[in-house]
Design a protein around this motif. Structure first.
Motif, PDB file in Angstrom:
ATOM      1  N   ALA A  41       0.821  -1.203   0.000  1.00 38.29           N
ATOM      2  CA  ALA A  41       0.000   0.000   0.000  1.00 38.29           C
ATOM      3  C   ALA A  41       0.861   1.261   0.000  1.00 38.29           C
ATOM      4  O   ALA A  41       0.671   2.168   0.786  1.00 38.29           O
ATOM      5  N   ARG A  42       1.858   1.303  -0.892  1.00 36.07           N
ATOM      6  CA  ARG A  42       2.710   2.486  -0.993  1.00 36.07           C
ATOM      7  C   ARG A  42       2.302   3.303  -2.206  1.00 36.07           C
ATOM      8  O   ARG A  42       1.630   2.804  -3.115  1.00 36.07           O
ATOM      9  N   ILE A  43       2.757   4.558  -2.245  1.00 40.47           N
ATOM     10  CA  ILE A  43       2.585   5.374  -3.444  1.00 40.47           C
ATOM     11  C   ILE A  43       3.361   4.689  -4.566  1.00 40.47           C
ATOM     12  O   ILE A  43       4.448   4.188  -4.307  1.00 40.47           O
ATOM     13  N   PRO A  44       2.899   4.585  -5.797  1.00 44.32           N
ATOM     14  CA  PRO A  44       1.736   5.237  -6.393  1.00 44.32           C
ATOM     15  C   PRO A  44       0.415   4.471  -6.264  1.00 44.32           C
ATOM     16  O   PRO A  44      -0.575   4.933  -6.818  1.00 44.32           O
ATOM     17  N   GLU A  69       8.936   7.171  -3.364  1.00 42.33           N
ATOM     18  CA  GLU A  69       7.575   7.614  -3.066  1.00 42.33           C
ATOM     19  C   GLU A  69       7.421   9.121  -3.251  1.00 42.33           C
ATOM     20  O   GLU A  69       6.362   9.595  -3.630  1.00 42.33           O
ATOM     21  N   LEU A  70       8.478   9.842  -2.936  1.00 43.59           N
ATOM     22  CA  LEU A  70       8.368  11.295  -3.038  1.00 43.59           C
ATOM     23  C   LEU A  70       8.519  11.784  -4.460  1.00 43.59           C
ATOM     24  O   LEU A  70       8.143  12.889  -4.792  1.00 43.59           O
ATOM     25  N   SER A  71       9.080  10.945  -5.318  1.00 40.65           N
ATOM     26  CA  SER A  71       9.341  11.429  -6.667  1.00 40.65           C
ATOM     27  C   SER A  71       8.215  11.055  -7.622  1.00 40.65           C
ATOM     28  O   SER A  71       8.332  11.248  -8.816  1.00 40.65           O
ATOM     29  N   ILE A  72       7.125  10.507  -7.100  1.00 39.27           N
ATOM     30  CA  ILE A  72       6.075  10.056  -8.004  1.00 39.27           C
ATOM     31  C   ILE A  72       4.726  10.419  -7.397  1.00 39.27           C
ATOM     32  O   ILE A  72       4.589  10.524  -6.176  1.00 39.27           O
ATOM     33  N   ALA A  73       3.731  10.611  -8.270  1.00 36.84           N
ATOM     34  CA  ALA A  73       2.412  10.994  -7.766  1.00 36.84           C
ATOM     35  C   ALA A  73       1.559   9.760  -7.556  1.00 36.84           C
ATOM     36  O   ALA A  73       1.755   8.733  -8.196  1.00 36.84           O
ATOM     37  N   LYS A  74       0.596   9.893  -6.671  1.00 37.18           N
ATOM     38  CA  LYS A  74      -0.351   8.798  -6.436  1.00 37.18           C
ATOM     39  C   LYS A  74      -1.242   8.636  -7.659  1.00 37.18           C
ATOM     40  O   LYS A  74      -1.658   9.603  -8.268  1.00 37.18           O
TER      41      LYS A  74
END
Lengths: 668, 318
Positions: B195-198, B283-288
């Motif tokens: 359950a991580r981004i994206p 996770e910070l470099s990509i959008a959900k």
């Protein structure tokens, strides 16, 4: 020992005849179901003793039937295995029916057919010539058709039984043709003769395809499954369990008997067809199931899925046998047989549970259920066991047979055939997809039916079912667990069957430490359900104990949280349709051409917004409707034949006779 | 002697995964905060959170059934058993034969099955929403994972995880196309399963796109602690799995002495650290993603893993 099984089958049929007289009386259903349970259990014990004692096959010839053939019966390892499946399943279902049968409004529409149906299935399994086989097969079909019609006052039941009758007739016709080809021009209709003749590959391939149509339509392979999800749910629940759990297995018995035992050999491309059919059946079955909200119909579609899984195992066994990879063939065969046993157990369990739920709530529509875990504590536990088992999750039995199938797939890169090597990874992926979707589907079933809040007043006041029914379901649940944690015993018991079919058996399993199963070699793959169960139980109880001992045991009941606001209306919960919506969007748009129509009223209007989903059944619309149209067109054309002169009729008959004689001469 | 040593390794690694699970989560959180120029909580915060949750009383919804109360322990146990069978710093695990890689995938499937059921138990819309989406994601992620398992099993000639890792750690594997595909597929599956981004956002509770957090919304107190611990454990499981399969250097083989095992332990901790930092950065470099874009991502993973397996069916040397 075949005479014991035959005797049991005939006694069951006579019980059916006797209940024609008995059925109207009070307490008749208890006697009939009790006697059926006893007889089926005895027959199952005979089968078990035969299988475990490794006795040589026992035969019997009765001077009835066609005059120059007689009626042949034979009990060998394969037949004994299926005698166990039929006998055990019927015994448990009959015990369930002792309690459940009381609710039948018109018992005389069920009782006479029920024991005879069991008897007919047993006769199919021990038949040893084509005539006896086909006769028993037809009797089995017709009796089950009569059972489907038990509640004939509903229109849906009548149309379901009509579709069933047509499909059964078509299937039997395919079987007659298959046996005709096997018997050859000399017409040797007993199975011994068929075994001794080696057919050419092309003829073998035609026989396999005819068997796929004949036995496969009864078992429910896609696209011949259409009758199954209509007919199985239409019958009373104990009969649904019997048809889905057991009769489909008898159909698979027919397929195995002909393709692995009677047939000398088939063309190299046959396993590919069987594998592809199995994979498509597995995935389509579970996708159909996900779209349903009628509980029994959903379970019937899951039967289709599991038949696909069994056919994947059988296809692999055919492929390995064709290229003389005997150890791998034994593994695939045992995987298929194990899944046959497992499916007969957990599908019977689930259908019996569905019957209990239907009885308690008066409905089969899942959108009217909910919260039954509070009202039906025992049923909810056994149904949970069945759901876990069918979703192929450890440590229950469904996982073991799928695991064995995966292990067989992993042996297939050694096959010399390129087509198979390219096909099998796809088949493996589809099997995994089917298993994952089945888990999703059973979260939906269990979550909507047993969990959450009641969606109707009947569900709110549901009562637990009687003790006979509970006992029967509990036995099946225990078998699900035992077969899952002691699979080695089942595999060892199956080894004479696989030896008879593919001339080799898996290594002996029960000598391994801790009853681990190692299908190929110990360094390659192993699984121990018992240890997995112990580990999970151990660590769960340890965690629970430690937290309750050292942290806190406080507990307070309060209204549900739901981010602060819960609507009282139970239909604000997720229901069957809404649960499946993400999967419907992901897979349904391609497969079922799902379209969601939303009609939003204008701002200010008081009309409600409407949401509607349309779906098309690709098999029914794309295949059967067209075939129906074709048949109609053909009938129109053939109508002309009705108005010929007598000379023309005679010449038609004469030409046909000459043609048939020509064919016979050429064949010889 | 070897039996005792293997048992010791097994026991140690079993407690190791539980012990470091909150730490890995803490490092990821901290790293995310730092990358956002925030101060961030201490890396030990998850331990404190868990302790606090365990000590609190449980507030149970009125119509919650026994299943709701049993599920946290079952989910934790199934995840723990699966995690205990993944070689972390040594391959000589005493019980590795009791479940192979396919069974480990299925064990995680069991955990997910129970958690999704619990989401349906109270009968609130959020719970059902979470369960339904979780099962949709799993329906694609699990076959992708299974096909990745197939590629590895075909390469190593075994589905036994210890054997696979020993084979991959040994010489003669080299760079392979199929392994590359398996790695990409496994990373996507790991992101989805944890359950991580994206795929999902682990740090939100009140958003319609959430999946995992919606499913466990009704849980509180010790039950929530168990579920959080199981989630952290699952993250460690996937990180360990990726580390053991694709960067297996330093992992101690059975029969080696205490020294290599200690070294392996050190390597393992470093690998986990790197994994946690990499996860936070990614996770910070990509959008959900929107929920209905997720099947496309997972479908790509499925196709990649299928292609990898197919290559191995065609030739074992690819």
């Amino acid at each position: 020992m075949v005479n014991l099984v035959l005797g049991g089958a005939l006694l069951l049929m006579m019980l059916g005849l006797a209940s024609v007289v008995l059925a109207g009386r009070a307490g008749a259903s208890k006697i009939v179901y009790g006697a059926s349970a006893l007889l089926s259990a005895l027959v199952a014990v005979v089968g078990l003793v035969f299988l475990l004692s490794l006795a040589p096959s026992s035969t019997l010839i009765l001077p009835i039937g066609l005059p120059w053939i007689g009626a042949h019966f034979r009990l060998d390892a394969l037949a004994a295995f299926f005698v166990i499946v039929v006998g055990f399943g019927s015994a448990i279902i009959s015990i369930y029916s002792i309690g459940y049968g009381r609710h039948e409004a018109e018992p005389w529409r069920v009782l006479p057919f029920y024991p005879s149906f069991i008897g007919a299935m047993l006769l199919v399994v021990i038949a040893d010539d084509a005539f006896t086989f086909l006769l028993s097969w037809e009797v089995m079909s017709l009796l089950s058709w009569a059972l489907v019609l038990a509640h004939h006052r509903e229109q849906a039941v009548r149309s379901a039984s009509l579709v069933y009758l047509i499909m059964a007739a078509m299937g039997t016709m395919a079987l007659i043709l298959a046996f005709g080809l096997l018997a050859g021009p000399v017409g040797g209709y007993d199975f011994d003769h068929m075994r001794s003749v080696a057919e050419s590959p092309l003829l073998g391939a035609i026989v396999v395809i005819l068997m796929l149509v004949g036995a496969g339509s009864k078992a429910g392979i896609v696209p011949l499954h259409v009758w199954l999800p209509q007919a199985h749910p239409a019958a009373p629940s104990q009969v649904s369990a019997m048809m889905s759990g057991i009769m489909t297995k008898v159909a698979i018995y027919g397929f195995i008997r002909v393709t692995f035992d009677l047939l000398g050999g088939a063309a190299w491309w046959m396993p590919e067809i069987v594998l592809a059919v199995g994979a498509v059946t597995a995935v389509m079955g579970v996708l159909y199931a996900l779209m349903q909200h009628d509980l029994k119909r959903l379970l019937a579609y899951h039967t289709v899925e599991n038949i696909g899984i069994i056919f994947i195992g059988l296809g692999l066994a055919m492929a390995f046998r064709h290229y003389d990879m005997n150890a791998a063939a034994a593994l695939a065969m045992v995987a298929a047989l194990f899944h046959i046993l497992n499916h007969s157990v957990f599908k019977s369990l689930l259908f019996l549970g569905a019957g209990a739920v239907q009885n308690a709530t008066g409905s089969r529509d899942m959108e009217e259920m909910g919260g039954l875990i509070h009202r039906m504590p025992v049923t909810s536990v056994v149904f949970l066991v069945g759901s876990i088992a069918i979703s192929a999750l450890p440590p229950f039995n469904g996982f073991v047979s799928e695991w064995l199938t995966f292990q067989a797939i992993l042996l297939s890169p050694d096959l010399p055939d390129w087509g198979l090597r390219i096909l099998t990874p796809g088949v493996g992926g589809m099997l995994a997809l089917a298993a994952a979707l089945a888990a999703a589907c059973f979260v939906k079933v269990y979550g909507v039916v047993f969990l959450g809040r009641a969606r109707s007043s009947q569900a709110k006041t549901a009562q637990e079912v009687d003790r006979w029914s509970l006992a029967a379901m509990a036995v099946l649940a225990v078998v699900c667990l035992l077969a899952g944690i002691f699979p080695g015993f089942v595999i060892d018991a199956l080894s004479p069957v696989s030896h008879a079919l593919v001339q080799s058996s898996m290594p002996v399993q029960t000598t391994d430490p801790w009853l681990t199963i190692t299908p190929v070699a110990s360094g390659r793959s192993s699984y121990n359900g018992l240890l997995v169960l112990l580990f999970i139980a151990g660590s769960a109880s340890f965690a629970a104990w430690a937290i309750h001992r050292f942290a806190s045991r406080g507990l307070r009941r309060a209204p549900a949280w739901d981010c602060g606001f819960v609507l009282d209306a139970p239909n604000t919960q997720y229901g069957a349709a809404s649960f499946a919506q993400p999967i419907r969007r992901t897979f349904g748009t391609a497969v079922f051409r799902v379209v969601e129509h939303v009609s939003m009223p204008r701002p200010g209007s008081t009309a409600p917004a409407k949401f509607r989903v349309t779906m098309r059944d690709p098999v029914w619309d794309g295949f059967f409707v067209r075939i129906g149209g074709g048949v109609g067109w053909l009938a129109d054309k053939a109508n002309r034949l009705q108005f010929l002169t007598i000379r023309k009729y005679l010449s038609v008959v004469f030409t046909l006779l000459v043609l048939l004689l020509l064919v016979l001469t050429l064949w010889n | 002697m070897e039996l005792i040593f293997n048992l010791l390794v097994q026991g140690l690694q079993m407690f190791l995964v539980v012990a470091i699970a909150p730490l890995v989560a803490g490092v990821t959180h901290r790293m995310r905060a730092r990358l956002l120029r925030k101060k961030g909580a201490s890396i030990w915060q998850p331990y404190r959170d868990l302790l606090r949750l365990m000590r609190k009383e449980v507030v149970l919804a009125e119509n919650a059934s026994w299943l709701f109360r049993a599920v946290p322990y079952l989910v934790f146990a199934a995840t723990w058993v699966a995690a205990a069978l993944i070689p972390t710093f040594a391959t000589g695990l005493q019980f590795s034969w009791s479940a192979d890689l396919i069974a480990i995938v299925a064990l995680l499937g069991s955990a997910r099955f129970f958690l999704a059921l619990a989401g349906m138990d109270v009968g609130t819309p959020f719970g059902g929403l979470g369960s339904s989406r979780e099962m949709m994601i799993a329906a694609l992620a699990e076959p992708a994972m299974m096909l990745t398992v197939f590629s590895l099993a075909l390469l190593a000639g075994s589905t036994q995880l210890s054997t696979v890792v020993e084979y991959l750690a040994g010489p003669g594997v080299g760079l392979r196309v199929s392994l590359g595909m398996a790695l990409v597929a496994l990373v996507i599956v790991a992101l989805a399963e944890n359950a991580r981004i994206p795929v999902d956002n682990p740090s939100t509770h009140l958003e319609l796109t959430m999946v995992h957090e919606a499913m466990v919304l009704e849980y509180s107190g010790r039950h929530l602690a168990m579920i959080e611990l199981a989630a952290a454990l699952k993250l460690v499981l996937y990180l360990s799995l990726i580390a053991a399969l694709f960067v297996p250097f330093g992992i101690a083989a059975p029969g080696q002495g205490v020294g290599p095992h200690l070294l392996g332990l050190l390597y393992y901790l470093v690998k986990m650290l790197v994994g946690a930092v990499a996860l936070a950065t990614f996770e910070l470099s990509i959008a959900k993603m929107r929920v209905f874009r997720i099947p496309e991502l997972l479908g790509a993973a499925l196709m990649l893993s299928l292609l990898g397996t197919l290559l191995l069916f065609v030739s074992r040397s690819l």
